[in-house]
Design an enzyme around this catalytic site. Sequence first.
Site, PDB file in Angstrom:
ATOM      1  N   ASN A  62      58.508  64.544 -38.001  1.00 11.17           N
ATOM      2  CA  ASN A  62      59.412  65.105 -39.011  1.00 11.17           C
ATOM      3  C   ASN A  62      59.311  66.616 -39.205  1.00 11.17           C
ATOM      4  OD1 ASN A  62      60.641  62.724 -39.535  1.00 11.17           O
ATOM      5  ND2 ASN A  62      59.601  62.313 -41.465  1.00 11.17           N
ATOM      6  N   GLU A 126      66.471  64.302 -34.610  1.00 12.45           N
ATOM      7  CA  GLU A 126      67.029  63.334 -35.563  1.00 12.45           C
ATOM      8  C   GLU A 126      67.876  64.115 -36.570  1.00 12.45           C
ATOM      9  OE1 GLU A 126      64.759  59.824 -37.678  1.00 12.45           O
ATOM     10  OE2 GLU A 126      64.565  61.619 -38.907  1.00 12.45           O
ATOM     11  N   TRP A 217      55.499  51.020 -49.142  1.00  9.07           N
ATOM     12  CA  TRP A 217      55.873  51.983 -48.102  1.00  9.07           C
ATOM     13  C   TRP A 217      54.614  52.671 -47.587  1.00  9.07           C
ATOM     14  CZ3 TRP A 217      55.506  57.494 -48.351  1.00  9.07           C
ATOM     15  CH2 TRP A 217      56.015  58.136 -47.201  1.00  9.07           C
ATOM     16  N   ARG A 248      64.050  53.465 -49.487  1.00 11.63           N
ATOM     17  CA  ARG A 248      63.773  52.732 -48.263  1.00 11.63           C
ATOM     18  C   ARG A 248      64.601  51.450 -48.196  1.00 11.63           C
ATOM     19  NH1 ARG A 248      62.409  56.779 -46.758  1.00 11.63           N
ATOM     20  NH2 ARG A 248      60.512  57.508 -45.813  1.00 11.63           N
ATOM     21  N   ASP A 350      63.734  51.749 -34.171  1.00  9.61           N
ATOM     22  CA  ASP A 350      63.359  52.593 -35.302  1.00  9.61           C
ATOM     23  C   ASP A 350      62.385  51.837 -36.215  1.00  9.61           C
ATOM     24  OD1 ASP A 350      63.512  54.832 -37.039  1.00  9.61           O
ATOM     25  OD2 ASP A 350      65.020  53.801 -38.259  1.00  9.61           O
ATOM     26  N   HIS A 387      54.442  64.720 -47.608  1.00  8.09           N
ATOM     27  CA  HIS A 387      55.855  64.332 -47.426  1.00  8.09           C
ATOM     28  C   HIS A 387      56.693  65.096 -48.454  1.00  8.09           C
ATOM     29  CE1 HIS A 387      59.291  61.743 -46.591  1.00  8.09           C
ATOM     30  NE2 HIS A 387      58.613  61.115 -45.643  1.00  8.09           N
ATOM     31  N   SER A 434      53.522  64.184 -40.348  1.00  9.99           N
ATOM     32  CA  SER A 434      52.423  63.874 -39.425  1.00  9.99           C
ATOM     33  C   SER A 434      52.015  65.107 -38.626  1.00  9.99           C
ATOM     34  CB  SER A 434      52.842  62.751 -38.479  1.00  9.99           C
ATOM     35  OG  SER A 434      53.980  63.126 -37.725  1.00  9.99           O
TER      36      SER A 434
HETATM   37  O1  SFD Z   1      59.913  58.905 -41.675  1.00  8.63           O
HETATM   38  C1  SFD Z   1      39.006  57.390 -45.785  1.00  8.63           C
HETATM   39  N1  SFD Z   1      55.115  60.119 -42.469  1.00  8.63           N
HETATM   40  C2  SFD Z   1      55.910  60.567 -41.407  1.00  8.63           C
HETATM   41  N2  SFD Z   1      55.672  61.705 -40.739  1.00  8.63           N
HETATM   42  C3  SFD Z   1      56.365  62.039 -39.615  1.00  8.63           C
HETATM   43  O2  SFD Z   1      56.121  63.090 -39.018  1.00  8.63           O
HETATM   44  N3  SFD Z   1      57.346  61.199 -39.136  1.00  8.63           N
HETATM   45  C4  SFD Z   1      57.682  60.014 -39.751  1.00  8.63           C
HETATM   46  O3  SFD Z   1      58.506  59.250 -39.242  1.00  8.63           O
HETATM   47  C5  SFD Z   1      57.034  59.736 -41.009  1.00  8.63           C
HETATM   48  N4  SFD Z   1      57.372  58.623 -41.823  1.00  8.63           N
HETATM   49  C6  SFD Z   1      56.319  58.003 -42.499  1.00  8.63           C
HETATM   50  C7  SFD Z   1      55.218  58.783 -42.913  1.00  8.63           C
HETATM   51  C8  SFD Z   1      54.247  58.188 -43.733  1.00  8.63           C
HETATM   52  C9  SFD Z   1      54.350  56.835 -44.044  1.00  8.63           C
HETATM   53  C10 SFD Z   1      53.322  56.212 -44.914  1.00  8.63           C
HETATM   54  C11 SFD Z   1      55.417  56.056 -43.536  1.00  8.63           C
HETATM   55  C12 SFD Z   1      56.392  56.665 -42.778  1.00  8.63           C
HETATM   56  C13 SFD Z   1      55.518  54.605 -43.818  1.00  8.63           C
HETATM   57  C14 SFD Z   1      54.113  61.036 -43.036  1.00  8.63           C
HETATM   58  C15 SFD Z   1      52.790  61.102 -42.271  1.00  8.63           C
HETATM   59  O4  SFD Z   1      52.378  59.852 -41.868  1.00  8.63           O
HETATM   60  C16 SFD Z   1      51.731  61.762 -43.145  1.00  8.63           C
HETATM   61  O5  SFD Z   1      52.270  62.999 -43.529  1.00  8.63           O
HETATM   62  C17 SFD Z   1      50.388  62.021 -42.450  1.00  8.63           C
HETATM   63  O6  SFD Z   1      49.885  60.854 -41.884  1.00  8.63           O
HETATM   64  C18 SFD Z   1      49.375  62.616 -43.427  1.00  8.63           C
HETATM   65  O7  SFD Z   1      48.152  62.837 -42.784  1.00  8.63           O
HETATM   66  P1  SFD Z   1      46.721  62.720 -43.550  1.00  8.63           P
HETATM   67  O8  SFD Z   1      45.674  62.974 -42.532  1.00  8.63           O
HETATM   68  O9  SFD Z   1      46.750  63.501 -44.783  1.00  8.63           O
HETATM   69  O10 SFD Z   1      46.673  61.169 -44.024  1.00  8.63           O
HETATM   70  P2  SFD Z   1      46.531  59.849 -43.092  1.00  8.63           P
HETATM   71  O11 SFD Z   1      47.101  60.058 -41.747  1.00  8.63           O
HETATM   72  O12 SFD Z   1      47.112  58.741 -43.891  1.00  8.63           O
HETATM   73  O13 SFD Z   1      44.941  59.633 -42.932  1.00  8.63           O
HETATM   74  C19 SFD Z   1      44.086  59.323 -43.987  1.00  8.63           C
HETATM   75  C20 SFD Z   1      42.732  58.938 -43.410  1.00  8.63           C
HETATM   76  O14 SFD Z   1      41.734  58.859 -44.411  1.00  8.63           O
HETATM   77  C21 SFD Z   1      40.976  57.678 -44.242  1.00  8.63           C
HETATM   78  N5  SFD Z   1      40.376  57.383 -45.538  1.00  8.63           N
HETATM   79  N6  SFD Z   1      38.014  57.578 -44.894  1.00  8.63           N
HETATM   80  C22 SFD Z   1      36.768  57.491 -45.410  1.00  8.63           C
HETATM   81  N7  SFD Z   1      36.500  57.206 -46.714  1.00  8.63           N
HETATM   82  C23 SFD Z   1      37.504  56.990 -47.594  1.00  8.63           C
HETATM   83  N8  SFD Z   1      37.237  56.728 -48.892  1.00  8.63           N
HETATM   84  C24 SFD Z   1      38.844  57.068 -47.115  1.00  8.63           C
HETATM   85  N9  SFD Z   1      40.079  56.907 -47.692  1.00  8.63           N
HETATM   86  C25 SFD Z   1      40.998  57.101 -46.719  1.00  8.63           C
HETATM   87  C26 SFD Z   1      42.002  56.685 -43.708  1.00  8.63           C
HETATM   88  O15 SFD Z   1      41.418  55.569 -43.092  1.00  8.63           O
HETATM   89  C27 SFD Z   1      42.738  57.574 -42.712  1.00  8.63           C
HETATM   90  O16 SFD Z   1      42.001  57.706 -41.526  1.00  8.63           O
HETATM   91  S1  SFD Z   1      58.902  58.705 -42.615  1.00  8.63           S
HETATM   92  O17 SFD Z   1      59.095  57.474 -43.365  1.00  8.63           O
HETATM   93  O18 SFD Z   1      58.774  59.831 -43.463  1.00  8.63           O
HETATM   94  P1  AMP Z   2      62.712  59.462 -44.313  1.00 12.93           P
HETATM   95  O1  AMP Z   2      62.860  58.378 -43.301  1.00 12.93           O
HETATM   96  O2  AMP Z   2      63.542  59.261 -45.539  1.00 12.93           O
HETATM   97  O3  AMP Z   2      61.282  59.793 -44.616  1.00 12.93           O
HETATM   98  O4  AMP Z   2      63.311  60.769 -43.653  1.00 12.93           O
HETATM   99  C1  AMP Z   2      62.774  61.402 -42.550  1.00 12.93           C
HETATM  100  C2  AMP Z   2      63.138  62.853 -42.634  1.00 12.93           C
HETATM  101  O5  AMP Z   2      64.534  63.022 -42.829  1.00 12.93           O
HETATM  102  C3  AMP Z   2      62.486  63.589 -43.779  1.00 12.93           C
HETATM  103  O6  AMP Z   2      62.249  64.895 -43.327  1.00 12.93           O
HETATM  104  C4  AMP Z   2      63.529  63.565 -44.870  1.00 12.93           C
HETATM  105  O7  AMP Z   2      63.401  64.635 -45.764  1.00 12.93           O
HETATM  106  C5  AMP Z   2      64.812  63.696 -44.056  1.00 12.93           C
HETATM  107  N1  AMP Z   2      65.974  63.016 -44.667  1.00 12.93           N
HETATM  108  C6  AMP Z   2      66.133  61.708 -44.921  1.00 12.93           C
HETATM  109  N2  AMP Z   2      67.319  61.438 -45.478  1.00 12.93           N
HETATM  110  C7  AMP Z   2      67.970  62.614 -45.576  1.00 12.93           C
HETATM  111  C8  AMP Z   2      69.242  63.014 -46.071  1.00 12.93           C
HETATM  112  N3  AMP Z   2      70.109  62.126 -46.580  1.00 12.93           N
HETATM  113  N4  AMP Z   2      69.545  64.328 -46.022  1.00 12.93           N
HETATM  114  C9  AMP Z   2      68.683  65.236 -45.518  1.00 12.93           C
HETATM  115  N5  AMP Z   2      67.474  64.914 -45.046  1.00 12.93           N
HETATM  116  C10 AMP Z   2      67.101  63.631 -45.067  1.00 12.93           C
END
Ligand code: SFD
Ligand code: AMP
Length: 623
Positions: A62, A126, A217, A248, A350, A387, A434
Amino acid sequence: MPNFETVEVTTDVLICGGGMAACGAAVEASYWAKKNGLKVTLVDKAAMDRSGAVAMGLSAINQYVGVKDGENSIHDYVNYVRNDLMGITREDLVANIARHVDSTVQLFEKWGLPIWKDADGAYVHEGRWQLMINGESYKVIVAEAAKNALGMDNIYERVFLTEPLLDGKGNCVGAVGFSVRDDKFYVFKAKAVIVAMGGAVHVFKPRSSGEGLGRSWYPPFNSGASAYFTLKAGAEMTCQEVRFIPVRFKDAYGPVGAWFLLFKSRATNGLGENYMETRRDELQNWKPYGLVKPVPANLRNWLMMLDVMDGKGPIFMRTEEAIGKIADEVTDEKERKKKLKELESEAWEDFLDMTISQAILWAATNTAPEEKPSEIAACEPYFIGSHSGASGAWVSGPEDIAHKDHFWGYAQMTTVKGMFAAGDGSGASSHKFSSGSHAEGRIAAKAAVKFAVENTHEPKVDAAKVEELKKTILAPLDRFEEHKNYTSDPDTNPNYIRPKMFMFRLQKIMDEYAGGVSTQFTTSKPLLEKGLELIDFLREDSLQLAAEDKHELMRCWENVHRMWQAEAHVRTILFREETRWPGYYFRSDTPKMKDDWEVFANCKWDPASNKWEMMKREIHYVF
Ligand code: SFD
Ligand code: AMP
């Protein structure tokens, strides 16, 4: 006390967590550590291959700015983030991530991540900032690089970090935790500590119940450890009020980004109206941010919520319309059919790439996306600073960009010396996702190694204090053993509370008083004050948590971590006397956005006095 062996590990840089930020930190730290003869250690509560938010994989990267391709500038990205967060953002942090993120994406590709390419070999976008990937194994690929860099001898998996270690002089010098598999209590001593344990879920009551309980989520494994560690160390926190509410696909939480951006789908209400059009006038009330493009995520939510509150649901993603429209662009019938098949498979992929349960729900409900629309809904609130939320620690910016008030020696260092934060652990730098989290982990690691090189004193840890922590952390095991036979149902016992029941109580408080799903994300001063009173009672009961085994012991401390995140959240919503992100939460007693609240709302818990301090911090625009 249960008979757990104490294992001591002395290192230079300790990486807490094994997610995207931690994997970035591992790669970068090992490079700089080798040059300086230092040791780096990583600890994850789970197995890195499938831990954290990316466990199931993702279907898009993203954050990709595309500076070299001439697509966008760093400034463009900063504008996008500032607008999306209604003006509240640390431009220095966002710019620092943005200038490093493209190289992280190139590393992902080098390590084997398949990024979609068009016929000319260019990345398939995307949306403006997002790249399509075949990402089922995204986390496995990123973790492999981290493991290769550090070596398995320096990685501890399935060790739950419970508490930060402080030296009594304001420095963070390590962390303690326990293995969820063996009877071992770990003491990690370090010169620099990177907090990268993700955000928090299940602080609020989820929409899912009964057979679906646990489905959310955000991954159930991220339970507020980053916020807890930084708060407990006495670090200043920021944007604790800025929760994230994603929209979602309903009940299985499938992503919407590909539908809105790649397939250019509309969402309509039960009457077939597009709320982004019929509610457009409402955006005037949130000027200037209501008028920017794209409409900020929280305002997109808000327009949808207004329809839901008016009883105009259900809300549908018009998948059938979007697929039909793209296919209709092809005039040759044979080619059109081929295109239709291609779109169908992209739609299923997806979900299969990142939210398999949504594909299962489609299959279970005979949903063919090319034939009928699917419901979407606003999820319960999550804490995910990476996010479209912004909660996290207040960290130093980079020396060359940050305003002087926002730089204190080492990039990404919190206000506690030696304690760094990245990913969901650091605040006011949203939209890193990510790829940006990985890049920020790299930035934090380089600075943490520099800190360890320049601060050579050995970490001083008070042995008596460690013993006391060990006793407290393991106590729930003894408590359960001692009292379990007092009642016929071990879940109900006047001598203890099990973590699941404790979590239900926390969720009920947050849901009803802090603006959860059942109050349509609405709260007010009197509700928040009552909520704080109830959190106080909950804290008393946290001393009575009980655990049947090591897994449940982890559950106990996860919920203590959540409780601290909850309290910081409630206090900060209360402090900010306005409504700025109506689609995330709405303060019914202060329903408008106010100019004098265009500031950061920060907070801090003082370990010495056990008091909370709330403060406003000025925004410095660096562009
Ligand atoms: O589209 C301990 N995110 C998405 N990012 C993208 O780039 N593309 C996507 O398609 C993304 N989508 C998405 C995303 C997140 C989620 C939940 C969904 C969908 C369903 C965002 C990214 O995933 C997110 O920004 C990053 O992963 C953040 O990285 P970080 O490192 O801050 O968090 P992490 O990856 O979740 O890792 C956490 C770690 O900590 C561990 N942990 N370890 C030891 N002791 C403890 N007490 C701990 N507590 C936690 C975990 O095990 C893990 O290793 S979309 O929907 O937006
Ligand atoms: P999402 O699956 O909603 O997490 O979206 C993935 C990425 O697309 C994130 O960067 C969101 O901010 C962006 N996004 C999702 N929906 C829209 C929308 N309707 N308009 C603009 N950006 C969006």
